[in-house]
Design a protein around this motif. Structure first.
Motif, short mmCIF file in Angstrom:
data_model
loop_
_atom_site.label_atom_id
_atom_site.label_comp_id
_atom_site.label_asym_id
_atom_site.label_seq_id
_atom_site.Cartn_x
_atom_site.Cartn_y
_atom_site.Cartn_z
N ARG A 259 41.92 36.89 26.40
CA ARG A 259 42.58 37.14 27.68
C ARG A 259 42.12 38.45 28.31
N ASP A 260 40.85 38.80 28.11
CA ASP A 260 40.28 39.96 28.80
C ASP A 260 40.86 41.27 28.27
N ILE A 261 41.70 41.21 27.24
CA ILE A 261 42.25 42.42 26.63
C ILE A 261 41.71 42.46 25.21
N ASP A 262 40.89 43.48 24.91
CA ASP A 262 40.19 43.46 23.64
C ASP A 262 40.62 44.54 22.66
N SER A 263 41.71 45.25 22.99
CA SER A 263 42.20 46.24 22.04
C SER A 263 43.70 46.42 22.23
N GLY B 50 42.93 53.46 38.41
CA GLY B 50 41.77 53.48 37.51
C GLY B 50 40.84 52.31 37.78
N GLU B 51 39.56 52.60 37.62
CA GLU B 51 38.53 51.64 37.97
C GLU B 51 38.65 50.33 37.20
N LYS B 52 38.84 50.43 35.89
CA LYS B 52 38.87 49.25 35.03
C LYS B 52 40.03 48.33 35.41
N VAL B 53 41.18 48.92 35.63
CA VAL B 53 42.38 48.13 35.94
C VAL B 53 42.26 47.49 37.33
N ILE B 54 41.68 48.23 38.28
CA ILE B 54 41.48 47.68 39.63
C ILE B 54 40.51 46.49 39.59
N ARG B 55 39.47 46.61 38.80
CA ARG B 55 38.54 45.47 38.68
C ARG B 55 39.23 44.26 38.04
N ARG B 56 40.12 44.51 37.10
CA ARG B 56 40.87 43.39 36.50
C ARG B 56 41.76 42.71 37.54
N ALA B 57 42.40 43.51 38.39
CA ALA B 57 43.25 42.92 39.44
C ALA B 57 42.42 42.06 40.39
N LEU B 58 41.24 42.55 40.75
CA LEU B 58 40.37 41.79 41.65
C LEU B 58 39.90 40.49 40.99
N ARG B 59 39.48 40.61 39.72
CA ARG B 59 39.02 39.41 39.01
C ARG B 59 40.14 38.38 38.89
N ALA B 60 41.37 38.85 38.79
CA ALA B 60 42.51 37.94 38.65
C ALA B 60 42.95 37.36 40.00
N ALA B 149 50.85 41.20 23.92
CA ALA B 149 50.94 39.75 24.03
C ALA B 149 49.62 39.15 24.48
N ALA B 150 49.01 39.77 25.50
CA ALA B 150 47.74 39.26 26.01
C ALA B 150 46.64 39.38 24.95
N GLY B 151 46.60 40.50 24.28
CA GLY B 151 45.55 40.72 23.28
C GLY B 151 45.71 39.85 22.05
N MET B 176 47.10 48.11 30.68
CA MET B 176 45.64 48.07 30.87
C MET B 176 45.23 46.88 31.73
N GLY B 177 46.13 46.42 32.59
CA GLY B 177 45.81 45.30 33.45
C GLY B 177 46.15 43.94 32.83
N ALA B 178 46.75 43.92 31.67
CA ALA B 178 47.13 42.63 31.05
C ALA B 178 48.14 41.88 31.92
N VAL B 179 48.89 42.60 32.74
CA VAL B 179 49.84 41.93 33.65
C VAL B 179 49.12 41.05 34.67
N PHE B 180 47.82 41.24 34.85
CA PHE B 180 47.07 40.39 35.79
C PHE B 180 46.54 39.12 35.11
N THR B 181 46.26 39.22 33.82
CA THR B 181 45.58 38.10 33.16
C THR B 181 46.55 37.18 32.42
N LEU B 182 47.68 37.71 32.03
CA LEU B 182 48.63 36.90 31.26
C LEU B 182 49.63 36.26 32.23
N PRO B 183 49.67 34.92 32.31
CA PRO B 183 50.60 34.29 33.26
C PRO B 183 52.06 34.66 32.95
#
Lengths: 285, 285
Positions: A259-263, B50-60, B149-151, B176-183
């Motif tokens: 799920r894109d979370i690796d740690s 943060g860059e990583k989290v913003i990219r995750r939001a966009l990807r989601a 949960a996401a990891g 870390m942006g898991a709120v974007f990827t985990l339904p």
């Protein structure tokens, strides 16, 4: 003087009304991290917050320098009279706020003398499961790891020289006082300190999400309740240093599932790892 | 205009120098919780840091309202030109500090449109392992639970109506942006909402340190990879409400081992429980 229920226990307290009173110097500006670090190391003190945590510090043999109550909570520690050789200050809420820098919702603080850190060999004597913290920099994380480790049957914690202070107020609070009950100490020597554990027959497991690792479950397979295991945890973000990773017997990981979370957060990883260590001591769980 | 390496990609940016500029209204006073809750719900927005989290939001698939960079980090998102239909504001560091209320170390913020929450049945379609949060009140805890949960392979999160917002800045950051990827979604009805899960054949496990519980390991024994399990977690401190505990099929606990600490932080408990759920899906771990 205050009365408690029908027992009429009388507690001698000192009422203060000036935040600038020198007897309150231990409690000044609790959110000023730099000031507090300096003040606490110069005087060899630490602060505990909340009735439950203060009672744990006392039970663990820490000697109070003083206790502080707001007027609303003035009876919270009244039963301690005669058992505690320290002044108990009572302050009006606004004075307490002005002293510490925020609203003291719990209304109970204690300032305690630190104890000398024990020798590594003393902390490890009889220990079977230990956690070794390299450079965890966040006080909240240190406190959370102590709470999980204490609750899940870890016998001791050994810290690298630069690991954050378990007796800083925030660590103490988040640990729920586990920092008082779980034996711990610090290595003097980051570079060579792990040799002490190896010489005592501890198997060194480095927790790392790196690719060249085995699952923690596989690494612990066959471990008996009396085997000595040291679980090494590294800095938030970067993890263990290259040196400590190389000194480990085995690099272990917690299985992940995408799920894109690796740690995991270091405190989540520590909780899972301590739970797995406990399973090896009580395999039925 | 800014140049990136040899590719000469040109990114159109808007330079602003006044914190009071109305185009920056989404970013005002980020540490003022009450103001932010009100502002974000009125405008249906959330902030990512943060860059990583913003990219995750966009990807989601979250649509940005705008992005904000400090001058030092002005090229951090330069590759997004043409993919993002939103203004990209660049501010001098002191202006950014005055706007948000603290030093913006990461130098990258994004304001995004929220999406409507999906129906419970849609979130649960195909899910085998879900986490159900009753009234977790702390944004840090919500974010930490989402990350674990996401990891660890949980398929979805269902929240009671009063559970803290996963898209609040602090939750987003800690997750870390898991709120974007985990339904995830929210139950409309606290009192009867769990019936939806039961009707879909989820087995409801209530995590509680109470005495009338079985160990999580025992409760999960025999669970197959395709069985549907809902792990219920309650409020920090008090745990699950009496009603939700009674509605569960089984009350489960994580085995503890004393040292005067008889419970775990809810995020530590959640991590261990999600790890155990993953074991039932991949028993080799």
């Amino acid at each position: 003087m205050s009365r408690i229920g029908d027992n009429q226990v009388l507690v001698k307290v000192i009422e203060l009304t000036e935040a600038a009173d020198p007897r309150l110097a231990d409690y000044v500006r609790l959110r000023d991290v730099n000031l507090r670090k300096s003040l606490e190391s110069v005087h060899g003190l630490f602060l505990a917050e909340g009735e439950k945590v203060i009672r744990r510090a006392l039970r663990a043999g820490y000697a109070p320098r003083s206790l502080l109550l707001t007027e609303r909570r003035r009876d919270a520690l009244a039963d301690l009279e005669g058992e505690v050789d320290a002044p108990l200050y009572v302050l009006p809420e606004p004075v307490a706020r002005s002293l510490v820098g925020f609203d003291l919702h719990r209304g109970v603080l204690g300032s305690f003398h630190r104890k000398p850190l024990p020798a590594v060999a003393d902390v490890l004597a009889g220990a079977r499961r230990v956690v070794v913290l390299e450079d965890i920099v966040d006080h909240t994380n240190v406190g959370a790891i102590f709470r999980s480790a204490a609750g899940l049957g870890v016998d001791a914690v050994v810290m690298a020289p630069r690991c954050a202070d378990p007796l800083y107020r925030r660590s103490v609070k988040v640990s729920m006082g586990a920092v008082f009950t779980l034996p711990y100490t610090r290595l003097d020597d980051w570079f060579g300190g792990l040799e002490t554990l190896r010489a005592l027959d501890f198997r060194l497991l480095a927790l790392t999400p790196g690719p060249d690792s085995v699952t923690l479950g596989a690494a612990l397979s066959g471990t008996g309740p009396t085997d000595r295991i040291a679980l090494m945890l590294g800095t938030e973000g970067d993890g263990l240093s290259a040196r400590w990773s190389e000194l480990a017997d085995t690099r272990v990981r917690i299985p992940m599932a995408g799920r894109d979370i690796d740690s995991l957060n270091v405190t989540a990883a520590a909780a899972i790892a301590c739970h797995e260590l406990l399973r090896t001591a009580h395999p039925a769980n």
